[in-house]
Design an enzyme around this catalytic site. Sequence first.
Site: not given
Length: 328
Positions: A149, A247
């Site tokens: 991230k 997703k």
Amino acid sequence: MRDLSVEAQSWPIAGAFTISRGAKTEARVVVARVTQNGITGQGECVPYARYGETEKDVIAAIKAQQQALADGMTREDLQRAMHRGAARNALDCALWDLEAKLAGRPAWEVAGLTPPRALTTAYTLSLAAPEAMREAAAEAAHRPLLKLKLGHGGSDDIARVEAVRAGAPHAALIVDANEGWKADDVVPLAKELARLGVSLIEQPLPAKEDEALRGIESPVPLCADESAHGLEGMKRLVGLYDFINVKLDKTGGLTEALSVIRCAKLRKLRVMVGCMVSTSLAMAPAMLIAQQADYVDLDGPLLLAKDREPALRYEGSLVYPPERELWG
């Protein structure tokens, strides 16, 4: 007749999970259960504020389908009755689970898929200072694929990747900017990331600004996440991105996700299958579409202090298909 129940649950995260938009210490999930003839199908979703979802609204949206479910709502009916998103995901996956259990057949067979196999998942390192990310990378250096991230671009992000590369010199790397970069930064940053052996860049720009990616030549493939939801808008992503991150919470369940995968392949978009931070119940149906993915990022349970029981089996970064007692 079918009965519906829905509840919110909290699952503590091991430490904290930090991205460019903020940090959290618990995974808040909603679980829907549909029972027929004494058999229960269940599905889990994650209400996501980035998409305007709240836990209260998701629970209300699920409960609003109670009568339709009692009257025999099918998965196809569900696609027409609800917008894609977390609420539909929980119900869609619950109906898949219920259908498989009532039929006495695994969900992959009901879907007309091949038997699922164990897959290698990415393991995510939270956004932090470079030295902290180096230490986290060193602890995870045995894993073949790490996902980092990142923050808001510039030299700080390059320093983070350099630190991770030092901590895990042999791991393949994916970076996820979570919409944190500026358009002018994409190519210069991508060149630096290519030098560091990064394989993929997820969502560098805010979704509303990603048209700026059209025509640029990035030395590292780009993957749409916040810009890619369901079947609508898939055509627009061609020429902007090389990959899409599928997703279930974005597609509104397994039913549309299967169609999204087929559409992506027809449009020559490669596929990553990802997740929110959640339990094995959310990962289980995603394992079916992950069989067709180029990259798999189903590490949600690995980031929790404790998973539900029964759970998916993880051996290092290898994740195995779900057993019947969990889902499908």
